[in-house]
Design a protein around this motif. Structure first.
Motif, mmCIF file in Angstrom:
data_model
loop_
_atom_site.group_PDB
_atom_site.id
_atom_site.type_symbol
_atom_site.label_atom_id
_atom_site.label_comp_id
_atom_site.label_asym_id
_atom_site.label_seq_id
_atom_site.Cartn_x
_atom_site.Cartn_y
_atom_site.Cartn_z
ATOM 1 N N LEU A 5 -90.265 -39.539 24.846
ATOM 2 C CA LEU A 5 -89.793 -40.916 24.708
ATOM 3 C C LEU A 5 -88.453 -40.971 23.986
ATOM 4 N N SER A 17 -92.405 -55.250 23.185
ATOM 5 C CA SER A 17 -91.906 -53.970 23.714
ATOM 6 C C SER A 17 -91.484 -54.118 25.163
ATOM 7 N N ILE A 19 -90.745 -51.341 28.383
ATOM 8 C CA ILE A 19 -90.787 -49.954 28.849
ATOM 9 C C ILE A 19 -89.948 -49.867 30.114
ATOM 10 N N ILE A 51 -88.157 -48.911 25.244
ATOM 11 C CA ILE A 51 -88.602 -47.521 25.366
ATOM 12 C C ILE A 51 -88.162 -46.950 26.716
ATOM 13 N N LEU A 98 -98.734 -44.886 27.504
ATOM 14 C CA LEU A 98 -97.562 -45.601 26.990
ATOM 15 C C LEU A 98 -97.933 -47.001 26.502
ATOM 16 N N VAL A 114 -92.729 -54.289 31.552
ATOM 17 C CA VAL A 114 -92.413 -52.987 32.150
ATOM 18 C C VAL A 114 -91.431 -53.197 33.291
#
Length: 237
Positions: A5, A17, A19, A51, A98, A114
């Motif tokens: 990561l 978050s 991703i 991330i 994740l 995401v």
């Protein structure tokens, strides 16, 4: 195995978050650098961690079986190809790790977005509309799903009705020769027919690539979907 990561941490207290899955043959650090190059800075927020995971090295059929950093294998890069369900199921475990990694840190699924570029965007579509986590949103840039994708099966079966389907943001270059615009548009329209709300944004004079304009749009949309919590604002006072 959990992927390597690279992350841009929230500049204050994290409460959400994002991703970002890279495309085939790339890495998380390279995706981060590409975004940074186009924006002239990091994609960062006071309360959101971004991330950039790296896909494992594995055999990739379109490269004559040579190894590459890919999330899953494909029989060929074609919307009419059969999806490799065995390979997809293996990468789902990576996705699960994740997301669970963020949830165990106190970030609920509905505060996670995401997305990704090309193959990474396809993986994001599987994550949001097949794996059924109840996420805040999904974005896909220069991406497509195979016509018989298990994602469509999931949406047709009604198993997704347990949670609200996340909003979708898709971007696609009008001059993309690797993943034609028509594949992206067909994917978007198929998802729309099955109850997914969102927007499809064609990009003029754009090949198979990220653009500053799409990243700026994405940056604003992420903030709309993951606004600061009241606690975040108090922490700044």
């Amino acid at each position: 195995m959990k992927p390597a990561l690279t992350a841009i941490n929230a500049t204050s207290k994290q409460s959400a978050s994002v991703i970002f899955f890279h495309g085939s043959g790339d890495t998380g650090p390279n995706a981060l650098e590409w975004v940074r190059f186009l924006l002239g800075r990091n994609l960062e927020y006071p309360h959101i961690k971004v991330i950039y995971p790296t896909a494992p090295m594995q055999k990739y059929t379109p490269l004559n079986g040579q190894e590459s950093n890919v999330w899953f294998d494909r029989r060929s890069v074609n919307i009419a190809a059969q999806e490799s369900k065995k390979s997809m199921s293996q990468c789902y475990e990576t996705v699960h790790q994740l997301i669970e990694g963020e949830v165990t840190k106190g970030i609920p699924a509905n505060r996670i977005i995401v997305g990704g570029f090309s193959m990474g965007g396809a993986l994001a579509l599987h994550t949001g509309y097949h794996l059924n986590y109840g996420l805040a949103g999904v974005f896909a840039h220069s991406s497509f799903l195979n016509r018989n994708s298990i994602v469509y099966e999931s949406l047709q079966s009604g198993s997704q009705q347990k949670v609200d389907l996340p909003e979708l943001r898709m971007f696609h270059g009008e001059r993309d020769t690797m993943v034609p615009l028509e594949w992206g548009l067909e994917t978007f329209e198929s998802l729309q027919t099955l109850g997914v709300n969102g927007t499809f944004n064609p990009l003029k004079n754009t090949l198979h690539e990220l653009k500053k304009s799409s990243l700026l749009d994405l940056q604003q949309w992420i903030l709309e979907k993951l606004p600061p919590l009241e606690n975040d604002l108090h922490n700044k006072l």
